[in-house]
Motif scaffolding. Structure first.
Motif, mmCIF file in Angstrom:
data_model
loop_
_atom_site.group_PDB
_atom_site.id
_atom_site.type_symbol
_atom_site.label_atom_id
_atom_site.label_comp_id
_atom_site.label_asym_id
_atom_site.label_seq_id
_atom_site.Cartn_x
_atom_site.Cartn_y
_atom_site.Cartn_z
ATOM 1 N N PRO A 43 0.845 -1.157 -0.079
ATOM 2 C CA PRO A 43 -0.007 -0.210 -0.238
ATOM 3 C C PRO A 43 0.911 1.415 0.105
ATOM 4 O O PRO A 43 1.985 1.406 0.559
ATOM 5 C CB PRO A 43 -0.686 -0.095 1.194
ATOM 6 N N ALA A 44 0.188 2.172 -0.909
ATOM 7 C CA ALA A 44 1.053 3.491 -0.705
ATOM 8 C C ALA A 44 0.434 4.560 0.237
ATOM 9 O O ALA A 44 -0.901 4.349 0.124
ATOM 10 C CB ALA A 44 1.090 4.232 -2.223
ATOM 11 N N LYS A 45 0.942 5.234 0.965
ATOM 12 C CA LYS A 45 0.402 6.227 2.053
ATOM 13 C C LYS A 45 -0.423 7.092 1.346
ATOM 14 O O LYS A 45 -0.162 7.754 0.327
ATOM 15 C CB LYS A 45 1.497 6.798 2.621
ATOM 16 N N GLY A 46 -1.678 7.186 1.789
ATOM 17 C CA GLY A 46 -2.582 8.247 1.389
ATOM 18 C C GLY A 46 -3.201 7.851 0.172
ATOM 19 O O GLY A 46 -4.048 8.654 -0.423
ATOM 20 N N ASP A 47 -3.080 6.617 -0.313
ATOM 21 C CA ASP A 47 -3.563 6.173 -1.694
ATOM 22 C C ASP A 47 -4.193 4.946 -1.509
ATOM 23 O O ASP A 47 -4.184 4.006 -2.463
ATOM 24 C CB ASP A 47 -2.513 6.347 -2.603
ATOM 25 N N THR A 48 -4.608 4.538 -0.465
ATOM 26 C CA THR A 48 -5.141 3.204 -0.038
ATOM 27 C C THR A 48 -6.651 3.042 0.014
ATOM 28 O O THR A 48 -7.312 2.197 -0.209
ATOM 29 C CB THR A 48 -4.336 2.548 1.151
ATOM 30 N N ASP A 49 -7.176 4.103 0.703
ATOM 31 C CA ASP A 49 -8.588 3.991 1.365
ATOM 32 C C ASP A 49 -9.613 3.775 0.286
ATOM 33 O O ASP A 49 -10.251 2.758 0.183
ATOM 34 C CB ASP A 49 -8.998 5.315 2.000
ATOM 35 N N TRP A 50 -9.492 4.578 -0.758
ATOM 36 C CA TRP A 50 -10.496 4.384 -1.947
ATOM 37 C C TRP A 50 -10.586 3.259 -2.567
ATOM 38 O O TRP A 50 -11.499 2.450 -3.052
ATOM 39 C CB TRP A 50 -10.284 5.810 -3.000
ATOM 40 N N ARG A 51 -9.179 2.671 -2.705
ATOM 41 C CA ARG A 51 -8.976 1.301 -3.405
ATOM 42 C C ARG A 51 -9.513 0.231 -2.565
ATOM 43 O O ARG A 51 -10.284 -0.610 -2.987
ATOM 44 C CB ARG A 51 -7.587 1.173 -3.565
#
Lengths: 141, 149
Positions: A43-51
């Motif tokens: 996971p990349a920080k700040g780019d995980t939730d929506w996924r």
């Protein structure tokens, strides 16, 4: 062709198109599942939730179908080695090839991308050849 | 927050479409791919329906200067048909044919609770890792570098 189901196939396909359109107009992204999911590992920080929400939605949508839709028999062919090899090739291939049935096959085709049209033709042909060989020649699926 | 809600919404509609069209049924997918056997052409209608709807919708949507919730559209920039595109797609085709699962339906079908889809998804995720390690971050995606493919 006793299992031919053009109506549910067309409606289901249209829903997939609606989902892709909704995602593009709201979130500005193409609904390519292999790309969305693979970037969770790692996971990349700040780019995980929506996924995670999108992935949760994929499962939720199928749960909704189970609750309200007409059930059908699900068939798996081949044993666990086939599923493992199939999964590995699917994971590696979609990353190297930059997309899967949704990213190339739906979104890319809809954008008339020559890369996606090429990719789709290739994976359809190879999938067809694979089923032919695995089912009718080797007999493992 | 809204971005997550719409990701959930789009994912749900997507998953409903996959389940309704039986993309989540490997036997059905393989019957479509088995042109010389007991061929079931249904899945042509899935791709047809999805592509036609998104073709027209995308044309309208992309006239907007920006999406509703984000500053700009994230679209693929690559144009070359290179060895990676061809080889990766061929490899994916083999995997898809063998198991009858592609990534979206495999994840959706986790809802059915059958071990087969869990095993497939685990192997697919391992494949994502392997591809990432082998190519050491050089993978370009048709969903744009950080977007979806």
């Amino acid at each position: 062709m006793e299992n031919f189901t053009p109506v549910s196939a067309l409606l289901g396909g249209a829903l997939i198109g609606v989902a892709a359109a909704m995602f593009l107009v709201m979130n500005g992204r193409l609904a390519g599942v292999s790309g969305i999911v693979s970037r969770l590992f790692p996971p990349a920080k700040g780019d995980t939730d929506w996924r995670l929400f999108f992935v949760g939605g994929l499962i939720l949508g199928t749960l909704v179908y189970q609750a309200v839709g007409t059930p059908y028999e699900i068939g798996y062919s081949g044993g666990w080695p086939i599923l493992v090899i199939g999964g590995l090739w699917t994971g590696i291939g979609t990353r190297i090839g930059g997309g899967c049935t949704s990213g190339h096959g739906v979104c890319g085709m809809a954008r008339m991308s020559s890369r996606s049209i090429t990719a789709t033709a290739i994976f359809m042909v190879f999938a067809g050849i694979t089923v032919f060989l695995a089912r009718h020649v080797v007999g493992v699926i | 927050m809204l971005k997550n809600i719409f990701a959930l919404g789009a994912g749900s509609v997507f998953g409903l479409g996959l389940a309704l069209s039986q993309m989540t049924n490997p036997a059905k997918v393989q019957a479509f791919l088995d042109v010389v056997g007991a061929w079931d052409p249904s899945l042509i209608f899935v791709m047809g329906g999805a592509v036609v709807v998104s073709f027209f919708a995308f044309r309208v949507i992309l006239r907007r200067p920006a999406p509703v919730l984000t500053p700009g559209f994230l679209l693929p920039t690559m144009k070359d048909i290179d060895k990676r595109l061809v080889g990766g797609s061929a490899l994916f085709g083999i995997g898809w044919g063998l198991a009858g699962f592609c990534p979206g339906p495999a994840i959706s079908s986790l809802a059915f609770g059958h071990w087969q889809s869990y095993l497939f998804v685990a192997a697919m995720v391992a494949g994502f890792w392997i591809a990432r390690i082998v190519s050491q971050g050089t993978i370009e995606s048709d969903g744009a570098q950080e977007a979806a493919a």
